[in-house]
Design a protein around this motif. Structure first.
Motif, PDB file in Angstrom:
ATOM      1  N   LYS A 298       7.351  -6.126   5.387  1.00  0.00           N
ATOM      2  CA  LYS A 298       7.405  -6.333   6.847  1.00  0.00           C
ATOM      3  C   LYS A 298       7.494  -7.823   7.172  1.00  0.00           C
ATOM      4  CE  LYS A 298       8.110  -2.872   8.548  1.00  0.00           C
ATOM      5  NZ  LYS A 298       9.204  -2.676   9.512  1.00  0.00           N
TER       6      LYS A 298
ATOM      7  N   TYR B 158      -1.889  -7.942  -3.089  1.00  0.00           N
ATOM      8  CA  TYR B 158      -1.425  -8.851  -4.132  1.00  0.00           C
ATOM      9  C   TYR B 158      -1.731 -10.271  -3.729  1.00  0.00           C
ATOM     10  CZ  TYR B 158       1.110  -4.882  -5.986  1.00  0.00           C
ATOM     11  OH  TYR B 158       1.432  -3.678  -6.531  1.00  0.00           O
TER      12      TYR B 158
ATOM     13  N   TRP C 298      -7.609  -3.664  -5.033  1.00  0.00           N
ATOM     14  CA  TRP C 298      -7.637  -2.635  -3.978  1.00  0.00           C
ATOM     15  C   TRP C 298      -8.620  -3.072  -2.899  1.00  0.00           C
ATOM     16  CZ3 TRP C 298      -4.508   1.542  -3.537  1.00  0.00           C
ATOM     17  CH2 TRP C 298      -3.700   1.816  -4.640  1.00  0.00           C
TER      18      TRP C 298
ATOM     19  N   ALA D 290      -5.539  -0.058   0.154  1.00  0.00           N
ATOM     20  CA  ALA D 290      -4.195  -0.483  -0.259  1.00  0.00           C
ATOM     21  C   ALA D 290      -4.340  -1.555  -1.335  1.00  0.00           C
ATOM     22  CB  ALA D 290      -3.411  -1.022   0.928  1.00  0.00           C
ATOM     23  N   LYS D 291      -3.269  -1.710  -2.069  1.00  0.00           N
ATOM     24  CA  LYS D 291      -3.293  -2.667  -3.175  1.00  0.00           C
ATOM     25  C   LYS D 291      -2.822  -4.005  -2.646  1.00  0.00           C
ATOM     26  CE  LYS D 291      -2.105  -2.520  -8.072  1.00  0.00           C
ATOM     27  NZ  LYS D 291      -1.110  -1.972  -9.027  1.00  0.00           N
TER      28      LYS D 291
ATOM     29  N   LEU E 245       7.136  -6.358  -7.841  1.00  0.00           N
ATOM     30  CA  LEU E 245       5.695  -6.631  -7.850  1.00  0.00           C
ATOM     31  C   LEU E 245       5.124  -6.376  -9.253  1.00  0.00           C
ATOM     32  CD1 LEU E 245       4.633  -5.161  -4.399  1.00  0.00           C
ATOM     33  CD2 LEU E 245       4.502  -7.557  -5.132  1.00  0.00           C
ATOM     34  N   HIS E 246       5.542  -5.275  -9.842  1.00  0.00           N
ATOM     35  CA  HIS E 246       5.040  -4.962 -11.184  1.00  0.00           C
ATOM     36  C   HIS E 246       5.471  -6.011 -12.190  1.00  0.00           C
ATOM     37  CE1 HIS E 246       3.150  -0.928 -11.185  1.00  0.00           C
ATOM     38  NE2 HIS E 246       3.541  -1.026  -9.937  1.00  0.00           N
TER      39      HIS E 246
ATOM     40  N   GLN F 176      11.967  -0.370  -0.829  1.00  0.00           N
ATOM     41  CA  GLN F 176      10.850  -0.019  -1.686  1.00  0.00           C
ATOM     42  C   GLN F 176      11.271  -0.053  -3.163  1.00  0.00           C
ATOM     43  OE1 GLN F 176       9.666   4.001  -1.469  1.00  0.00           O
ATOM     44  NE2 GLN F 176       7.502   3.551  -1.794  1.00  0.00           N
TER      45      GLN F 176
ATOM     46  N   TYR G 113       8.654  -2.689  -5.347  1.00  0.00           N
ATOM     47  CA  TYR G 113       7.563  -2.343  -6.272  1.00  0.00           C
ATOM     48  C   TYR G 113       7.849  -2.716  -7.711  1.00  0.00           C
ATOM     49  CZ  TYR G 113       5.037  -0.646  -2.351  1.00  0.00           C
ATOM     50  OH  TYR G 113       4.385  -0.611  -1.162  1.00  0.00           O
TER      51      TYR G 113
ATOM     52  N   THR H  41      -7.602  -1.921   4.375  1.00  0.00           N
ATOM     53  CA  THR H  41      -6.765  -2.586   5.389  1.00  0.00           C
ATOM     54  C   THR H  41      -7.518  -2.583   6.708  1.00  0.00           C
ATOM     55  OG1 THR H  41      -5.723  -0.559   6.109  1.00  0.00           O
ATOM     56  CG2 THR H  41      -4.697  -1.721   4.263  1.00  0.00           C
TER      57      THR H  41
ATOM     58  N   ARG I 190      -7.646   1.992   5.648  1.00  0.00           N
ATOM     59  CA  ARG I 190      -7.132   2.675   4.455  1.00  0.00           C
ATOM     60  C   ARG I 190      -7.225   1.766   3.243  1.00  0.00           C
ATOM     61  NH1 ARG I 190      -2.018   6.427   4.671  1.00  0.00           N
ATOM     62  NH2 ARG I 190      -2.507   6.113   2.481  1.00  0.00           N
TER      63      ARG I 190
ATOM     64  N   TRP J 276       3.585  -3.083   1.626  1.00  0.00           N
ATOM     65  CA  TRP J 276       4.196  -2.814   2.932  1.00  0.00           C
ATOM     66  C   TRP J 276       4.207  -4.088   3.764  1.00  0.00           C
ATOM     67  CZ3 TRP J 276       6.937   0.356   5.822  1.00  0.00           C
ATOM     68  CH2 TRP J 276       6.842   0.278   7.205  1.00  0.00           C
TER      69      TRP J 276
ATOM     70  N   THR K 200      -6.769  -0.971   9.218  1.00  0.00           N
ATOM     71  CA  THR K 200      -6.827   0.396   9.728  1.00  0.00           C
ATOM     72  C   THR K 200      -7.783   1.271   8.922  1.00  0.00           C
ATOM     73  OG1 THR K 200      -4.969   1.034   8.384  1.00  0.00           O
ATOM     74  CG2 THR K 200      -4.479   0.338  10.640  1.00  0.00           C
TER      75      THR K 200
ATOM     76  N   HIS L 226      -0.601  -6.454   1.008  1.00  0.00           N
ATOM     77  CA  HIS L 226      -0.132  -5.262   0.275  1.00  0.00           C
ATOM     78  C   HIS L 226       1.378  -5.156   0.386  1.00  0.00           C
ATOM     79  CE1 HIS L 226      -0.046  -3.393   4.251  1.00  0.00           C
ATOM     80  NE2 HIS L 226      -1.362  -3.606   4.371  1.00  0.00           N
TER      81      HIS L 226
END
Lengths: 905, 109
Positions: B32, B78, B66, B75-76, B53-54, B46, B50, B69, B73, B28, B71, B26
């Motif tokens: 990282k 790629y 989608w 997330a999108k 990415l788009h 950011q 983004y 993760t 959650r 983030w 954790t 994703h």
């Protein structure tokens, strides 16, 4: 594959926009949350972590906008959004929108109409195969000033034999015999129709390369036989007459009565087929009486020729010029042949030009003048719009600055502005096209014969493309203009200064320059229109030589087959007698050629004891007027010397004639014309012999071939004395009754005497006069309309700029008034600015008008292109308009309340 | 701190493609990962990430999905498409050629 994938993604972004947007939100939110978590993990309090994260990330809106930009469907999506936004914001400033769209619609409307005419009449090739190969051959006489006259049959034949440049040479005649006017009586059913006819020979149809829709052409042996017998009774119908007159039913091989004689229909022409814009309804085989076919003086044939492939127009012209050198020697004649340098009135030369040029003729100059006028109107429209949009851009710079700071890119703003342009140009374009279509239809209906080739006129693809190009250009111009203003000022100052925007002297100069240009163009247009209006006024006030009040006229034609000159005369006499008996009719006469717009006859007339300048016993008489009844008294033509015809003359053996002043002056120079004798050729009016005629009177000159032309020589003969009559006569009645109330009575009287005689062109003489000046009147009216439009637009422009300047200077004016300036001073100062701009425009416009008006001088009558009265009047009108346009904003400025202005700051 | 604009033009695309070439990630994680591998020399904002990415998604070089993760959650994520892999090879080859050239110039001059 990739292309499909891309397409799928784009469609997804387009149609599932909400979902895509939602995903973007979620993605960014996830990123933010991760950042916050990281911050917390590094030891921050949740609150501090959130703040720090937000600071790091910055304006999410901006990223979203950028992400949207990445998805290129935006272009469609934004457009939809922009259109919505535009409509909302335009609806907010309705006044501005209305003015812009109306201005655009008028601009597009007039441009479309005139360009349709320019394209349809001047530029579009004729509807024949390879139309540029078609040439038109006419006789010209520089000595008498006659142009575009027909050729004689011997000349036509000689040209056919001698030329090398042409593949086909054909001839037609709209008469064929003297006095016919290109119309015949056609009996279809019980009512006689009067239809437009043309007589053609077979080579003409070959030269034009038109094919019949049904049936066949005339064959070579059927046309131009020129023997003593009548032509074969065959005819071809136009597609239109076939549809309207015969319901489009099969008719080939059937018989119709033309001029009282049964004719077989051998063919139907394709839709729109015509020769020389004659509006031909019926095509007949060309036929000439053997005498006419032999005579070099009988100019009866119009010649159309198709150049061979590869033969240039110049080569054809050069060949013709070479022929003209020794035409007579080649043809073996010395009399009345075309020679290169005519010296005598009967000598003539020949002229070749393209058929298109011949059809459009002198209308082309008028059309180009209109096109130029419309160009001016369009420039004024552009100047006006530029000013309006610049003013609006100024007041919107705050909005744009705000949107920029909120993350809108310059590209987005430009797109938005262009969208506004597209919406307004689109609305203006559609409205303009609608106006143009309505206007064109109205124009053609109101002036069916003033413009050549009207049957071809329509708003077609090339015209639409031009309008589309202009609209697109306008839309782009709009966009750049609206945005141009924000470039000059910085974001911060725009926001700070607010609505006042960035005051820039450069822009003021531009705006004033645009108004000056508008006024200058308006001045040129109004002066041009003024001169043409004066021309029309002069033409209507001209003395045509007779009293045209309370005259009603119509024409009648006797079918040729069942009448000879004697019986015709008797029938006409009976009709005239019965018409005279109608109550309220003061007098009724008949004549061969109806003034003021008849064609000349140019008959070589022997004159007793007189030798012409070139040593001949005859003189060319321009007009022969054969009259019946008490002509001069009924027509109101004054007799200058001697007397008019009297009813007691009818029985007398000695033939009598009356001449006009020009003829008397030209031939008998100062001598008393009464008692002189001349000998009109009897064949020209149906008499069996040539008799000497004694002049008994001189009549005042009557305008015959157009009001603007000088009168020619004219000879009057009384048909009552000869008891013969040509097949067509024009009747004139002096009466207090309007033609509408008379028409039923007239038709009844005529049909009682001879049911096969149609009554045509029944109208009063005022309509005849109006018809004779239709083209200058149309030109004056159109140019007048454009000039008015130009004037109104310039007034709007002046008003717009001044009121914008006042708005910008409200603060300054407020302070000055607060400091004790007198309101009238403010008023004067603002008005002075407006008038200064106008004065500059007038000066430039005058210079332009003086330079340009030479171009229209040939269209003027009785007025000089530099006419001071017209120019003074135009200056006065424009000054008044400018004063009104300046006064309103100036007055508003003087009413400024300093308290309010200063409080707002 | 290095700003994204300091990146050689078009390098960001290469970095993203390379980073997700091993496994889907994703946004983030991509940022990282680049930061980590470059030892904090490259920090992708950011605001550049983004839109990039788009852009890549619109070019159909990467595709998104989608997923949950670690954790828990959503997330999108790629991942590279086949054409994205080709693009990566092309851009890598370009980069190698370019950086070699720059190296030569920097050392020789």
């Amino acid at each position: 594959m990739r292309i499909l994938d891309k397409a799928r993604l784009r469609l997804r972004s387009l149609f599932r926009r909400r979902k895509v947007e939602f995903e973007l939100e979620a993605e960014l939110a996830f990123h933010l949350d991760q950042l916050i978590e990281e911050n917390i993990a590094s030891g921050m309090t949740p609150e501090a972590a959130r703040w720090a994260a937000r600071r790091t990330i910055g304006g999410a809106t901006q990223y979203k906008e950028e992400c949207r930009d990445m998805r290129s469907v935006n272009f469609v999506e934004d457009f939809v959004r922009d259109v919505r936004h535009t409509i909302r914001s335009l609806a907010k400033s309705l006044g501005f929108t209305a003015v812009v769209v109306t201005t655009l619609a008028l601009g597009f409307g007039v441009t479309t109409v005139i360009f349709t005419i320019v394209h349809g009449v001047l530029l579009r090739p004729l509807d024949y195969p390879k139309p540029d190969q078609l040439m038109y051959l006419t006789a010209e006489s520089p000595v008498t000033g006659a142009t575009g006259t027909a050729l004689s049959a011997p000349e036509y034949l000689e040209f056919r034999q001698m030329n090398q440049s042409f593949a086909d040479v054909g001839a037609y005649s709209t008469g064929g015999a003297a006095y016919t006017t290109g119309e015949v009586n056609l009996t279809a059913g019980d009512r006689p129709l009067r239809v437009r006819s043309i007589s053609v020979d077979a080579p003409l149809l070959k030269a034009l390369r038109i094919q019949p829709e049904h049936g066949r052409f005339f064959r070579d042996e059927e046309t131009a036989r020129w023997t003593g017998t009548l032509p074969p009774p065959i005819a071809m119908l136009s597609h239109e007459l076939w549809r309207t007159g015969f319901g489009g039913r099969p008719i080939i091989g059937q018989k119709v009565e033309i001029e009282g004689r049964p004719h077989e229909i051998v063919g139907i022409m394709p839709p729109g087929a015509d020769v020389m814009d004659h509006h031909t309804q019926i095509w007949l085989p060309l036929w000439l009486h053997p005498n006419a076919a032999r005579q070099r003086e009988a100019h009866v044939l119009y010649v159309v020729a198709r150049r061979k492939d590869g033969a240039s127009a110049e080569a054809a012209q050069a060949e013709l010029s070479a022929f003209l050198e020794n035409w007579g020697d080649r043809a073996g004649v010395t009399d009345h042949v075309p020679i290169k340098r005519p010296i005598r009135s009967i000598d003539h030369t020949l002229r070749l030009r393209t058929l298109q040029d011949a059809i459009v003729g002198n209308a082309s100059r008028a059309i180009w003048v209109l096109q130029a006028a419309v160009g001016f109107v369009l420039l004024i429209v552009c100047a006006n719009l530029t000013n309006l949009v610049m003013a609006r851009a100024g007041s919107r710079s705050r909005e744009f600055a705000l949107r920029t700071s909120l993350g809108a890119s310059r590209g987005r703003l430009l797109r938005q502005s262009i969208t506004e342009g597209v919406v307004m140009a689109g609305a203006g374009g559609i409205l303009g096209l609608w106006l143009a279509n309505a206007g064109l239809k109205m124009l053609i209906r109101a002036y069916p014969t003033s413009i050549p080739r009207t049957s071809d006129l329509r708003i077609d693809l090339p015209v639409l493309l031009v309008v589309l190009a202009i609209s697109t250009g306008t839309a782009l111009l709009f966009g750049f203009l609206s945005l141009g203003r924000t470039r000059s000022g910085s974001l911060a100052s725009a926001l700070k200064d607010g609505a006042r925007g960035v005051s820039s002297t450069l822009h003021d100069y531009t705006r004033r320059g645009l108004v000056i240009a508008q006024v200058a163009f308006a001045v040129m247009l109004v002066i041009g229109a003024g001169l043409l209006v004066q021309t029309v006024y002069n033409l209507t006030k001209i003395d045509a030589g007779f009293d045209r009040s309370r005259l009603v006229t119509f024409s009648m034609t006797m079918p040729m087959a069942n009448s000879n000159p004697d019986t015709r005369a008797q029938a006409y006499q009976r009709i005239l007698d019965r018409l005279r008996a109608i109550p309220g009719v003061l007098g009724t006469v008949a004549m061969s050629g109806l003034p003021p717009h008849r064609t000349p006859d140019a008959v070589a007339t022997p004159i007793e004891n007189h030798i012409s300048e070139d040593g001949r016993p005859s003189e060319i008489v321009d007009y022969y007027q054969f009259v019946m009844g008490d002509y001069f008294r009924t027509m109101g033509i004054p007799i200058v010397t001697g007397r008019g015809f009297e009813s007691t003359d009818n029985a007398s053996q000695g033939k009598l004639a009356i001449v006009n002043e020009t003829l008397a002056r030209r031939i008998w120079k100062g001598q008393n014309p009464i008692g002189k004798r001349l000998r009109p050729p009897g064949a020209s009016f149906g008499a069996t012999d040539d008799a000497w005629h004694t002049v008994i009177g001189v009549a005042k000159d009557v305008r015959q071939q157009g009001l603007e032309r000088q009168p020619g020589s004219e000879l009057y003969l009384s048909l009552d004395q000869h008891r013969v009559s040509p097949p067509s006569m024009n009747v004139v009645m002096r009466t207090t009754l309007p033609p509408t109330s008379l028409s039923a009575t007239i038709e009844r009287v005529v049909s009682e005497v001879d049911a096969s005689v149609p009554v045509v062109r029944l109208r009063d003489m005022d309509s005849v006069f109006a018809e004779s000046i239709r083209r200058p009147r149309l030109l004056a009216q159109l140019l007048g309309a454009f000039a008015t439009l130009a004037l109104v637009l310039s007034a709007i422009g002046t008003y717009g700029v001044l009121s914008y300047m006042v708005t910008e200077r409200r603060r300054e004016i407020g302070i000055r008034i607060a400091l004790g300036a007198v309101r009238s001073q403010v008023l004067t100062q603002i008005m002075k600015q407006g008038l200064q701009v106008t004065a500059a425009g007038i000066a430039i416009g005058l210079a332009g008008a003086l330079a340009l008006n030479r171009l229209i001088s040939s269209m003027l009558f009785g007025i000089q292109p530099t006419d001071t009265v017209t120019i003074a009047f135009v200056i006065a009108v424009i000054t008044v308009v400018a004063m009104v346009a300046s006064w309103l904003p100036a007055w508003r400025a003087s009413r400024v309340d300093p308290n309010i202005v200063l409080k707002n700051e | 701190m290095a700003k994204p604009t300091d990146l050689v033009q078009g390098t960001l695309d290469l970095l993203i493609l390379k980073t997700i070439s091993l496994e889907p990630k994703h946004g983030w994680a991509i940022a990282k990962r680049i930061q980590l591998v470059s030892q904090d020399a490259l920090q992708i904002q950011q605001g550049s990430l983004y839109p990039a990415l788009h852009r890549l998604e619109q070019q159909a070089w990467i595709e998104a999905e989608w997923r949950t993760t670690e954790t828990g959650r959503m997330a999108k994520f790629y991942s590279l498409t086949p054409s994205g892999r080709e693009q990566l090879e092309k851009e890598l080859a370009n980069w190698v050629r370019l950086s070699a050239a720059i190296n030569v110039v920097v050392q020789e001059a």
